[in-house]
Design a protein around this motif. Sequence first.
Motif: not given
Length: 373
Positions: A100, A172-175, A177-179, A184-185, A188
């Motif tokens: 970014k 990031s968390d967004d990445t 979540k996709e992966r 995820y839960d 994480k």
Amino acid sequence: TEKTLRKSSIKFFILLFLNVNLMSYLYSLLHRISKGRCDCGEGGVFMRRLLAYMIGIVSFAVIVVPVLITGVNLSKESGGNMTDLSSLESVMLNVYLHDKNKIVSMTLEEYVQGVVGAEMPAEFSEAALQAQAVAARTYAVKHMHKFGGSGVSDHPDADVSTDHTVNQAWVSDDTLKERWGKKYDEYKQKIKLAVLKTQGMILTYNDEPIHALFHSTSGDRTASAKEVWGNDDPYLQSVECKWDTASPRYKDNKTISVANLAESFGQDAVTVSAGNGDLIKILSLTDSGRVAQMKIGNKNFTGSEVRNTLGLRSENFTIESKGDEIIFHTIGYGHGVGLCQYGANGMAKEGWAYQDILKYYYKGVELKNIYGS
């Protein structure tokens, strides 16, 4: 721990019971004096004052002393390792997000979570994830301006970069979540717990943070920093590694044509016809068994140059000539220096604690908590 809390609670209530009974008796005595029902003689006034002082002292003992006693014991015995991350006296760092092209600030512990998620499979055992968390935190602290580090050369205001070719990877968390999708839960929480249980812990040598390098799969042995980069760091020595054979990257084969060799290393290098044993030859190995020097055609190259040019998984390889093709048989994945991630997971499955895993791969180091606890 639960046992420590139970002991401290028992101490508290015993002291509270004894002190409340004592104070009740003293208040009763003072009340009798004030009503004239106690024959205190000529020293009555003095006795009233004395009793008042005693009541003040006992009040202090009832309220403050039990808390101090149990509180001190709790801080010593619990070790401070289960504090919620949000309650920490946060150490902030500036992270350059290379995708970014901007710098953001976050807590060190939040950053470590993103590194562990990016660098190590979340399926790994708890002790392996904890070892990775300590290595990641150490790597960050080594580069942070706050601790005397040099930061990111191309971005002076940043402590670390998320570009894995510059520093360690971070996502990031967004990445994540996709992966990880539906996992995820679960994943994480595993990583949060690994960071929480090692919060603030770093590796030091002579009271300085180390270069906590790590890699995926080492093969038979890890490599020393000296044989890979020429830096003779005493804690980055070659050690045996027999725990990473389950790695999906443990072995690999890559076939390269003679024409592609010529294209990669230059036509003037590959001048010998295919099938001739002198076309390509390993000349020497490092102490850990990786390729140090090899000959391609009429030129010599380092193992690192060959690996990077051909995109091999490691410098631990052998070669096989078949007609107009060369087959590279590699063992391991990565530079091979420092912590072997799949090795750490194998050790964790055998019951090794994260502290022992780290001290095996990084020789002569000590663990230190930057938060002082």
